[in-house]
Design a protein around this motif. Structure first.
Motif, PDB file in Angstrom:
ATOM      1  N   SER A 192       0.838  -1.192   0.000  1.00 31.91           N
ATOM      2  CA  SER A 192       0.000   0.000   0.000  1.00 31.91           C
ATOM      3  C   SER A 192       0.876   1.247   0.000  1.00 31.91           C
ATOM      4  CB  SER A 192      -0.900   0.009   1.232  1.00 31.91           C
ATOM      5  OG  SER A 192      -1.572   1.234   1.344  1.00 31.91           O
ATOM      6  N   SER A 193       0.413   2.275  -0.667  1.00 32.41           N
ATOM      7  CA  SER A 193       1.143   3.542  -0.647  1.00 32.41           C
ATOM      8  C   SER A 193       0.803   4.355   0.609  1.00 32.41           C
ATOM      9  CB  SER A 193       0.828   4.358  -1.904  1.00 32.41           C
ATOM     10  OG  SER A 193      -0.553   4.640  -1.956  1.00 32.41           O
ATOM     11  N   ASP A 194      -0.129   3.852   1.410  1.00 35.91           N
ATOM     12  CA  ASP A 194      -0.539   4.548   2.632  1.00 35.91           C
ATOM     13  C   ASP A 194       0.202   4.066   3.869  1.00 35.91           C
ATOM     14  OD1 ASP A 194      -2.362   6.050   1.193  1.00 35.91           O
ATOM     15  OD2 ASP A 194      -3.995   4.634   1.523  1.00 35.91           O
ATOM     16  N   VAL A 195       1.437   3.608   3.678  1.00 33.92           N
ATOM     17  CA  VAL A 195       2.248   3.148   4.796  1.00 33.92           C
ATOM     18  C   VAL A 195       3.663   3.705   4.669  1.00 33.92           C
ATOM     19  CG1 VAL A 195       0.947   0.993   5.077  1.00 33.92           C
ATOM     20  CG2 VAL A 195       2.995   1.019   3.665  1.00 33.92           C
ATOM     21  N   SER A 202       1.148   2.132   9.570  1.00 28.63           N
ATOM     22  CA  SER A 202      -0.059   2.430   8.816  1.00 28.63           C
ATOM     23  C   SER A 202      -0.391   3.910   8.957  1.00 28.63           C
ATOM     24  CB  SER A 202      -1.226   1.592   9.341  1.00 28.63           C
ATOM     25  OG  SER A 202      -2.438   2.055   8.791  1.00 28.63           O
ATOM     26  N   ALA A 203      -0.603   4.572   7.834  1.00 25.41           N
ATOM     27  CA  ALA A 203      -0.977   5.982   7.862  1.00 25.41           C
ATOM     28  C   ALA A 203      -2.402   6.160   8.372  1.00 25.41           C
ATOM     29  CB  ALA A 203      -0.841   6.595   6.474  1.00 25.41           C
ATOM     30  N   ALA A 204      -3.216   5.127   8.229  1.00 26.61           N
ATOM     31  CA  ALA A 204      -4.613   5.222   8.641  1.00 26.61           C
ATOM     32  C   ALA A 204      -4.764   5.397  10.143  1.00 26.61           C
ATOM     33  CB  ALA A 204      -5.374   3.982   8.185  1.00 26.61           C
TER      34      ALA A 204
END
Length: 101
Positions: A9-12, A25-27
């Protein structure tokens, strides 16, 4: 058998630290620490290489593990990381792109 393709994932954010892969994790800012086998899968998660090929080339050859057991463990890891948004899973390879580290 249906192939499984995985991509990071690009969100990490990820870094090798002290010989371990640390992923955040960016979330929700959750931290994950991957062992050597999981790190090998993470590094090979390019979206175009089937999970079965990753297990055969990166896990079985390097860690002397039974292919069926290695694949089952890899599937469990992928499900877990995908559930946290760390890996993206598809039945088809990513089109026109390769995820790089």
């Amino acid at each position: 058998m249906t192939e499984t393709y995985i991509a990071r994932s690009s969100d990490v954010a990820s870094r090798m630290l002290g010989g371990e892969m640390i992923i955040m994790s960016a979330a929700d800012s959750t931290l994950f620490t991957l062992n050597q086998q999981a790190t090998a899968i993470w590094n090979a998660a390019d979206g175009v290489t089937p999970l079965s090929e990753i297990v055969e080339s990166k896990i079985c050859g390097a860690f002397e593990v039974d292919p069926a057991v290695a694949y089952q463990d890899a599937e469990e890891l992928v499900r877990d990381l995908a559930g946290h948004g760390i890996l993206l899973v598809s039945e088809r390879p990513a089109e026109g792109r390769e995820v790089t580290s």
